[in-house]
Design an enzyme around this catalytic site. Structure first.
Site, PDB file in Angstrom:
ATOM      1  N   GLU A  80       0.805  -1.224   0.000  1.00 53.78           N
ATOM      2  CA  GLU A  80       0.000   0.000   0.000  1.00 53.78           C
ATOM      3  C   GLU A  80       0.845   1.285   0.000  1.00 53.78           C
ATOM      4  OE1 GLU A  80      -4.207  -0.534   1.740  1.00 53.78           O
ATOM      5  OE2 GLU A  80      -2.821  -1.127   3.332  1.00 53.78           O
ATOM      6  N   HIS A  99      -0.788   5.359   7.944  1.00 54.72           N
ATOM      7  CA  HIS A  99      -1.936   4.489   7.706  1.00 54.72           C
ATOM      8  C   HIS A  99      -1.976   3.427   8.793  1.00 54.72           C
ATOM      9  CE1 HIS A  99      -4.879   1.915   5.890  1.00 54.72           C
ATOM     10  NE2 HIS A  99      -4.013   0.914   5.800  1.00 54.72           N
ATOM     11  N   HIS A 169     -11.512  -1.170   6.548  1.00 55.46           N
ATOM     12  CA  HIS A 169     -10.061  -1.193   6.445  1.00 55.46           C
ATOM     13  C   HIS A 169      -9.374  -0.480   7.600  1.00 55.46           C
ATOM     14  CE1 HIS A 169      -6.411  -0.731   3.494  1.00 55.46           C
ATOM     15  NE2 HIS A 169      -6.042  -1.088   4.707  1.00 55.46           N
TER      16      HIS A 169
END
Length: 241
Positions: A80, A99, A169
């Site tokens: 990612e 993240h 997520h």
């Protein structure tokens, strides 16, 4: 074409950021933090595919905005990395991106309820959190941002916000410095936990727009105090081990 080497001090701060985020329970074996290169346009620093709590100096790799490694490495990259690349491309003001899948944030991501600041420490959430629905751009997926296309869609959803919630997520937060981004990742989780608890008691009186802005500006001046504490709490750290 060779790129300029990032400052050693910047690499060290990124290693510390990874360790702090793990120590504070924001990331576990997954999640990642990056910082924009201090002297090379179009480049950011991100660890190779390593658990944040284990990141070392030699794990830090330079990437361009297409997600390509531009420094020597034989290690696998994070799938990612496009989250980071496309946000840096879209937001020149952003100096760091984090993240994570911190647990208290996830209920907000799946219900489309925005995170809003209920106390001064989360003033940066004054405009509320943005929301990203991956199906709108990618259909049915494994939920990961594994392409420039999906990274750009996420960056568009983030817009001018400091936090975007990702349905099914996790979340991504940004900052104008690495220290600010770490602070925001930590207090996004704390505010989410408190917002869930307060909602069970009744209607919440959130900070209004001006209160949030004033609180955020005040807290930005205090981040070095928290950063020093977080580093101290790590104990004796060998950044090469």
């Amino acid at each position: 074409m060779p790129i300029a080497a990032p400052a050693a001090e910047l690499i060290d701060r990124l290693v510390y950021a990874n360790r702090i985020l793990y120590q504070q329970g924001i990331v576990d074996g997954l999640g990642h933090a990056s910082v924009r290169h201090d002297s090379q346009d179009g480049v950011f620093l991100l660890s190779c595919n390593r658990a944040p709590g284990l990141v070392r100096r030699r794990d830090i790799v330079c990437y361009d905005y297409d997600g390509n490694a531009v420094s020597d490495t034989q290690e696998r990259p994070y799938l990612e990395r496009f989250i980071h690349a496309e946000i840096y491309r879209a937001r020149p003001d952003v100096m760091a991106v984090i993240h994570s899948h911190s647990p208290s944030v996830l209920p907000f991501a799946v219900t489309h309820r925005p995170l809003r600041p209920l106390y001064h420490m989360a003033g940066f959430l004054g405009p509320g959190s943005a929301h990203f629905e991956i199906r709108e751009s990618g259909g049915n997926t494994d939920m990961l941002i594994r392409s420039s296309y999906l990274g750009a869609a996420l960056a568009r959803a983030l817009g001018g916000h400091s936090c975007v919630l990702m349905r099914g997520h996790g979340s991504t937060v940004v900052g104008t410095s690495l220290e600010q981004a770490v602070y925001r990742a930590i207090y996004t989780e704390v505010n989410a936990k408190l917002q869930l608890a307060a909602h069970a008691l009744g209607e919440i009186t959130f900070l209004n727009e001006e209160e949030a802005r004033l609180s955020s500006d005040m807290n930005d001046g205090q981040i070095p105090r928290s950063w020093a504490l977080w580093i101290k709490s790590l104990g004796d750290v060998d950044l090469d081990q």
